[in-house]
Design a protein around this motif. Structure first.
Motif, PDB file in Angstrom:
ATOM      1  N   ALA A  17       0.839  -1.215   0.000  1.00 21.13           N
ATOM      2  CA  ALA A  17       0.000   0.000   0.000  1.00 21.13           C
ATOM      3  C   ALA A  17       0.870   1.260   0.000  1.00 21.13           C
ATOM      4  O   ALA A  17       0.368   2.385   0.090  1.00 21.13           O
ATOM      5  CB  ALA A  17      -0.909   0.024   1.234  1.00 21.13           C
ATOM      6  N   VAL A  75       0.084  -7.180   2.063  1.00 17.45           N
ATOM      7  CA  VAL A  75       0.213  -7.235   3.530  1.00 17.45           C
ATOM      8  C   VAL A  75       0.851  -5.912   3.954  1.00 17.45           C
ATOM      9  O   VAL A  75       1.953  -5.575   3.511  1.00 17.45           O
ATOM     10  CB  VAL A  75       1.102  -8.428   3.948  1.00 17.45           C
ATOM     11  CG1 VAL A  75       1.468  -8.355   5.422  1.00 17.45           C
ATOM     12  CG2 VAL A  75       0.404  -9.740   3.626  1.00 17.45           C
ATOM     13  N   THR A  79       2.988   3.929   6.857  1.00 17.44           N
ATOM     14  CA  THR A  79       3.139   5.057   5.919  1.00 17.44           C
ATOM     15  C   THR A  79       2.302   4.831   4.662  1.00 17.44           C
ATOM     16  O   THR A  79       2.070   5.743   3.896  1.00 17.44           O
ATOM     17  CB  THR A  79       4.617   5.229   5.469  1.00 17.44           C
ATOM     18  OG1 THR A  79       5.094   3.974   4.991  1.00 17.44           O
ATOM     19  CG2 THR A  79       5.489   5.686   6.635  1.00 17.44           C
ATOM     20  N   ASP A  85       1.262  -6.572  10.458  1.00 18.33           N
ATOM     21  CA  ASP A  85       2.644  -6.090  10.634  1.00 18.33           C
ATOM     22  C   ASP A  85       3.579  -7.282  10.459  1.00 18.33           C
ATOM     23  O   ASP A  85       3.468  -8.274  11.184  1.00 18.33           O
ATOM     24  CB  ASP A  85       2.801  -5.485  12.050  1.00 18.33           C
ATOM     25  CG  ASP A  85       4.139  -4.763  12.190  1.00 18.33           C
ATOM     26  OD1 ASP A  85       4.190  -3.728  12.869  1.00 18.33           O
ATOM     27  OD2 ASP A  85       5.122  -5.232  11.576  1.00 18.33           O
ATOM     28  N   ALA A 142       7.969  -4.034   2.759  1.00 16.21           N
ATOM     29  CA  ALA A 142       7.467  -3.390   3.975  1.00 16.21           C
ATOM     30  C   ALA A 142       8.610  -2.797   4.784  1.00 16.21           C
ATOM     31  O   ALA A 142       9.455  -3.530   5.321  1.00 16.21           O
ATOM     32  CB  ALA A 142       6.706  -4.398   4.827  1.00 16.21           C
ATOM     33  N   LYS A 197      11.656   0.259  15.869  1.00 20.85           N
ATOM     34  CA  LYS A 197      10.629  -0.434  15.063  1.00 20.85           C
ATOM     35  C   LYS A 197      11.122  -0.595  13.627  1.00 20.85           C
ATOM     36  O   LYS A 197      10.908  -1.628  12.992  1.00 20.85           O
ATOM     37  CB  LYS A 197       9.321   0.361  15.091  1.00 20.85           C
ATOM     38  CG  LYS A 197       8.216  -0.205  14.209  1.00 20.85           C
ATOM     39  CD  LYS A 197       7.765  -1.621  14.646  1.00 20.85           C
ATOM     40  CE  LYS A 197       6.534  -2.094  13.915  1.00 20.85           C
ATOM     41  NZ  LYS A 197       6.795  -2.432  12.476  1.00 20.85           N
ATOM     42  N   SER A 242      15.891  -3.570  -1.459  1.00 19.73           N
ATOM     43  CA  SER A 242      16.877  -2.910  -0.610  1.00 19.73           C
ATOM     44  C   SER A 242      17.023  -1.469  -1.087  1.00 19.73           C
ATOM     45  O   SER A 242      16.101  -0.927  -1.714  1.00 19.73           O
ATOM     46  CB  SER A 242      18.204  -3.678  -0.671  1.00 19.73           C
ATOM     47  OG  SER A 242      19.131  -3.107   0.215  1.00 19.73           O
ATOM     48  N   ILE A 275      17.203  -0.082  -4.600  1.00 23.02           N
ATOM     49  CA  ILE A 275      16.480   1.009  -5.276  1.00 23.02           C
ATOM     50  C   ILE A 275      17.046   2.350  -4.830  1.00 23.02           C
ATOM     51  O   ILE A 275      17.207   2.597  -3.634  1.00 23.02           O
ATOM     52  CB  ILE A 275      14.972   0.905  -4.967  1.00 23.02           C
ATOM     53  CG1 ILE A 275      14.454  -0.467  -5.442  1.00 23.02           C
ATOM     54  CG2 ILE A 275      14.196   2.035  -5.606  1.00 23.02           C
ATOM     55  CD1 ILE A 275      13.010  -0.732  -5.158  1.00 23.02           C
ATOM     56  N   ARG A 317      11.989  13.186   1.637  1.00 18.26           N
ATOM     57  CA  ARG A 317      13.018  12.636   0.734  1.00 18.26           C
ATOM     58  C   ARG A 317      13.455  13.725  -0.250  1.00 18.26           C
ATOM     59  O   ARG A 317      12.748  14.716  -0.447  1.00 18.26           O
ATOM     60  CB  ARG A 317      12.467  11.410   0.004  1.00 18.26           C
ATOM     61  CG  ARG A 317      12.397  10.191   0.927  1.00 18.26           C
ATOM     62  CD  ARG A 317      12.071   8.928   0.176  1.00 18.26           C
ATOM     63  NE  ARG A 317      10.651   8.610   0.198  1.00 18.26           N
ATOM     64  CZ  ARG A 317      10.173   7.431  -0.245  1.00 18.26           C
ATOM     65  NH1 ARG A 317      10.989   6.533  -0.759  1.00 18.26           N
ATOM     66  NH2 ARG A 317       8.873   7.186  -0.198  1.00 18.26           N
TER      67      ARG A 317
HETATM   68  O1  UDX Z   1       6.493  -1.987   9.762  1.00 20.50           O
HETATM   69  C1  UDX Z   1       6.079  -1.622   8.674  1.00 20.50           C
HETATM   70  C2  UDX Z   1       6.518  -0.415   8.068  1.00 20.50           C
HETATM   71  C3  UDX Z   1       5.997  -0.047   6.833  1.00 20.50           C
HETATM   72  N1  UDX Z   1       5.084  -0.843   6.226  1.00 20.50           N
HETATM   73  C4  UDX Z   1       4.524  -0.457   4.926  1.00 20.50           C
HETATM   74  O2  UDX Z   1       5.554  -0.477   3.947  1.00 20.50           O
HETATM   75  C5  UDX Z   1       5.224   0.463   2.916  1.00 20.50           C
HETATM   76  C6  UDX Z   1       6.449   1.314   2.607  1.00 20.50           C
HETATM   77  O3  UDX Z   1       6.062   2.202   1.595  1.00 20.50           O
HETATM   78  P1  UDX Z   1       6.656   3.700   1.571  1.00 20.50           P
HETATM   79  O4  UDX Z   1       5.811   4.473   0.649  1.00 20.50           O
HETATM   80  O5  UDX Z   1       6.869   4.202   2.960  1.00 20.50           O
HETATM   81  O6  UDX Z   1       8.113   3.492   0.970  1.00 20.50           O
HETATM   82  P2  UDX Z   1       8.490   3.206  -0.570  1.00 20.50           P
HETATM   83  O7  UDX Z   1       7.366   2.484  -1.229  1.00 20.50           O
HETATM   84  O8  UDX Z   1       8.973   4.479  -1.190  1.00 20.50           O
HETATM   85  O9  UDX Z   1       9.777   2.252  -0.394  1.00 20.50           O
HETATM   86  C7  UDX Z   1       9.571   0.901  -0.178  1.00 20.50           C
HETATM   87  O10 UDX Z   1       9.906   0.221  -1.366  1.00 20.50           O
HETATM   88  C8  UDX Z   1      11.281   0.407  -1.760  1.00 20.50           C
HETATM   89  C9  UDX Z   1      12.213  -0.033  -0.647  1.00 20.50           C
HETATM   90  O11 UDX Z   1      13.570   0.199  -1.007  1.00 20.50           O
HETATM   91  C10 UDX Z   1      11.900   0.708   0.595  1.00 20.50           C
HETATM   92  O12 UDX Z   1      12.738   0.278   1.651  1.00 20.50           O
HETATM   93  C11 UDX Z   1      10.444   0.443   0.957  1.00 20.50           C
HETATM   94  O13 UDX Z   1      10.110   1.199   2.113  1.00 20.50           O
HETATM   95  C12 UDX Z   1       4.054   1.285   3.430  1.00 20.50           C
HETATM   96  O14 UDX Z   1       2.868   0.888   2.823  1.00 20.50           O
HETATM   97  C13 UDX Z   1       4.019   0.982   4.930  1.00 20.50           C
HETATM   98  O15 UDX Z   1       2.748   1.108   5.493  1.00 20.50           O
HETATM   99  C14 UDX Z   1       4.664  -2.028   6.783  1.00 20.50           C
HETATM  100  O16 UDX Z   1       3.847  -2.708   6.209  1.00 20.50           O
HETATM  101  N2  UDX Z   1       5.182  -2.402   7.986  1.00 20.50           N
END
Ligand code: UDX
Length: 290
Positions: A104, A125, A130, A151, A167, A181, A208, A265, A279
């Motif tokens: 998501a 999942v 975020t 989670d 995630a 976390k 990564s 990435i 960012r």
């Molecule tokens: O504990 C967590 C933290 C985060 N998440 C989810 O993980 C997702 C991360 O998406 P973000 O939009 O924050 O980040 P991005 O999509 O830009 O980067 C994501 O994909 C590329 C990878 O290199 C990054 O490390 C990853 O965070 C979010 O949907 C967030 O809710 C979890 O499901 N569990």
């Protein structure tokens, strides 16, 4: 007394009276006669034709059986000449069941779009730390899409063919909010998803990041560059977390036979990116627009 015939070496019988040669033990035909045999009456042509038909049948068989028992709704067309997804025109792999952790989020939701477009069944999942439901809301009515609030720090059992593990909070604003976390998600979350991959024999992809190179002394960075890192800095929860995730990924591959991929990435931008996530690109855009 009947004179038994004796063959004497000194008196070889004249050819006329030479005994018919015993039928010589059949000698094995040489290669030349085999080649002549094949070429006569186009036998070689028919052999090649038979091989072509057999190989075509066995090549097509997986796809032909898919039409009969395809249980997935609106499964992908078997022969697609629109190779938009980069898959060469002609054959496409059969639909797969995949899970996208972090699906998501910004990058994950675009990956979900592509996977559904190519006919896969997708489970997202996400704990919505975020990520946003509206990033995937357009798929909620798709029978090949499922959304799970979960989670990844806690184990999950799923039956899938592929695991895409994204995630993790990606922006410094978010990952420094709760660094412990963030590190747990990178370590425990990756361990749980690798354990699942090993258990069900799924291929595993870790997204990564360029942050694994730390503050690099080499530009541009080759994949073989080990980096210049700080294990105790305020960003280390993310940088070291992703390095640990890569270590675990490679150890499950070497020791557990899990098929893995690692994608580092770098800076990404595009629709669904949060403008306030701190960012570099979103900061630039925010400063220009606001
Ligand atoms: O504990 C967590 C933290 C985060 N998440 C989810 O993980 C997702 C991360 O998406 P973000 O939009 O924050 O980040 P991005 O999509 O830009 O980067 C994501 O994909 C590329 C990878 O290199 C990054 O490390 C990853 O965070 C979010 O949907 C967030 O809710 C979890 O499901 N569990």
């Amino acid at each position: 007394m009947k004179q038994l015939h004796k063959s004497s070496p000194t008196h070889a019988p004249s050819p006329a009276h030479a005994p018919a040669p015993k039928s010589a033990k059949p000698t094995r035909p040489g290669p030349r006669s085999w080649i002549g045999y094949l070429l006569r009456e186009q036998r070689l042509l028919f052999v090649l034709l038979g091989a072509l038909i057999a190989s075509t049948f066995f090549l097509l068989r997986p796809y032909l059986s898919l039409t009969a028992s395809s249980h997935l709704p609106d499964a992908r067309p078997l022969f697609s000449f629109a190779s938009r997804s980069g898959v060469p025109a002609g054959f496409r792999p059969p639909p797969r069941r995949v899970v996208v952790t972090g699906g998501a989020g910004f990058v994950g939701s675009h990956l979900v779009d592509r996977l559904l477009e190519q006919g896969d069944s997708v489970i997202v999942v996400d704990n919505f730390f975020t990520g946003r439901k509206e990033n995937v809301a357009h798929h909620l009515r798709n029978p090949r899409f499922e959304l799970l609030r979960h989670d990844v720090v806690e184990p999950i059992l799923l039956e899938v063919d592929r695991i895409y593990h994204l995630a993790c909070p990606a922006s410094p604003v978010h990952y420094k909010y709760n660094p412990i976390k963030t590190y747990k998600t990178n370590v425990m979350g990756t361990l749980n998803m690798l354990g699942l991959a090993k258990r069900i024999g799924a291929r595993f992809l870790l997204t990564s990041t360029s942050e694994v190179y730390g503050d690099p002394l080499e530009h541009p960075q080759k994949e073989t560059y080990w980096g210049h890192v700080n294990p105790i800095g305020v960003r280390s929860c993310y940088d070291e977390g992703k390095r640990t995730a890569e270590t675990l990924t490679m150890d499950y591959h070497r020791g557990g036979g899990v098929e893995v991929r690692i994608a580092r990435i770098f800076n990404t931008y595009g629709p669904r990116m949060c403008l306030d996530d701190g960012r570099v690109v979103s900061n630039f855009v925010a400063q220009v627009c606001l």
